[in-house]
Enzyme design. Structure first.
Site: not given
Length: 370
Positions: A136, A214
């Site tokens: 990430s 997301e």
């Protein structure tokens, strides 16, 4: 089993580089390590993942630590149990505070596995030695800087790239990455940075063939997510607003998403996480293991959980050197062809380094129980 002693280690571990999201910047990993000891002297370890400020969800480190010290641990005095799943029932009367609960419950799972001379992976029903993992990336200053960071992690072998986005740090940034890497498994994470006014902007992300988008909307929203999911091909993934299997059920019935980012700490521990995994598998939802910038204890817990066969998407479980020059365990999780090794020794399978903990410690509290 009966817990005779709980020790809380408040530590601050410097990060290699700041982690930047739409809700703030982190320069160090500040957390509370939870050590439980039973009457035989066997110790189990968990990690309190709440962030210093209530900017990810409502729960934050100082308040969660207070709940541990003043509510949960005192209520464990004299409590006898045979399985860590009993913790959830015992403390169901506490509203919210899932990360505080998870810190203790996960330590009990570690203790339970050790008492049964098995790995936590086996206790949780996981299998296999190596897991595909992703990375990430926080918000970067420019598309060029983002591409440079992505290039580094692709060359390291990570199987999936997640890019943090927010308004004005989204379309051009994602476009630059997709142009540089047409084939990589790429997703975007908004951390609730968008509103209903941003629908067209979010719909425009559909053209980049993302694996998922997301949490574009607020941490309490299911309606806007459902409206957007009906208008785009890209799967929506929910994160912050999933605190229990009941939340997953609501999201599924409202068609708010097609994927769930499962963070064990955010749902109160392994017991609830297992319920969510089973539900997602039954309903055909993608479920994958998210990360909270964990130190070594939390990372070991995540690897054990993510080794269950229902996880079919690379999780946010990066190598140690992604975040830290030095961790609080003896081992170092190293990337091997885009994979991390799941600890196979008893319990969480890693050795806690008190010497390293002392280097990063802010405070220590030992609580004796009867």
């Amino acid at each position: 089993m009966r817990i005779k002693q709980v020790t809380l280690y408040h530590v601050k571990i410097p990060m290699v580089v700041p982690f930047v999201t739409s809700y703030g910047d982190l320069y160090e990993k500040e957390c509370v390590l939870v050590e439980v000891m039973d009457e035989e002297g066997i110790r189990g370890y968990g990690e309190l993942e709440a962030f210093p400020l209530p900017d990810y969800i409502e729960e934050f480190l100082f308040a969660a630590k207070f709940i541990l010290e003043k509510v949960i641990v005192p209520q464990m005095n004299g409590w006898e149990f045979s399985h860590p799943s009993e913790f959830q029932t015992r403390f169901s009367w506490i509203r919210g505070n899932e990360m505080a609960k998870a810190a203790v419950e996960s330590a009990l799972w570690d203790l339970y596995a050790k008492k049964n001379t098995q790995s936590l992976q086996k206790a949780l029903g996981g299998e296999g030695i190596f897991l595909d993992v992703g990375v990430s990336l926080g918000i970067q200053k420019s598309p060029a800087e983002l591409v440079a960071r992505v290039t580094s992690y692709v060359h390291q072998g990570y199987k999936r790239i997640k890019v943090k986005i927010k308004p004005d740090h989204d379309l051009t940034y994602i476009a630059a990455v997709r142009e540089a890497f047409p084939e990589i498994l790429l997703m975007a994470d908004a951390n609730s940075a968008y509103t209903l006014a941003d629908f067209d902007r979010l719909k425009d992300l559909d053209r980049f063939q993302l694996a998922m988008i997301e949490q574009p909307f607020s941490i309490r929203d299911f309606i806007f997510h459902a409206q957007l999911q009906k208008q785009i091909q890209t799967p929506i993934c929910l994160d912050e607003n999933i605190r229990s299997v009941n939340d997953v059920n609501q999201a599924y019935r409202m068609e708010s998403c097609r994927a769930i980012n499962l963070k064990m700490a955010r749902v109160g521990g392994h017991t609830e996480a297992l319920k969510i995994i089973n539900y997602c598998h039954e309903k055909g939802l993608i479920v994958w293991c998210g990360g909270m910038l964990e130190a070594g204890i939390g990372r070991a817990h995540n690897l054990a959980l993510a080794s269950r066969k229902e996880f079919n998407f690379p999780g946010d479980i990066s190598a140690t050197n992604r975040y830290f020059n030095e961790d609080i365990i003896e081992e170092e999780f190293k990337l091997q062809d885009g994979r991390l090794e799941v600890p196979q020794k008893m319990g969480i399978g890693v050795e806690i380094s008190m010497k390293k903990i002392e280097k990063f410690i802010d405070s220590k509290q030992l609580i004796k129980l009867g």
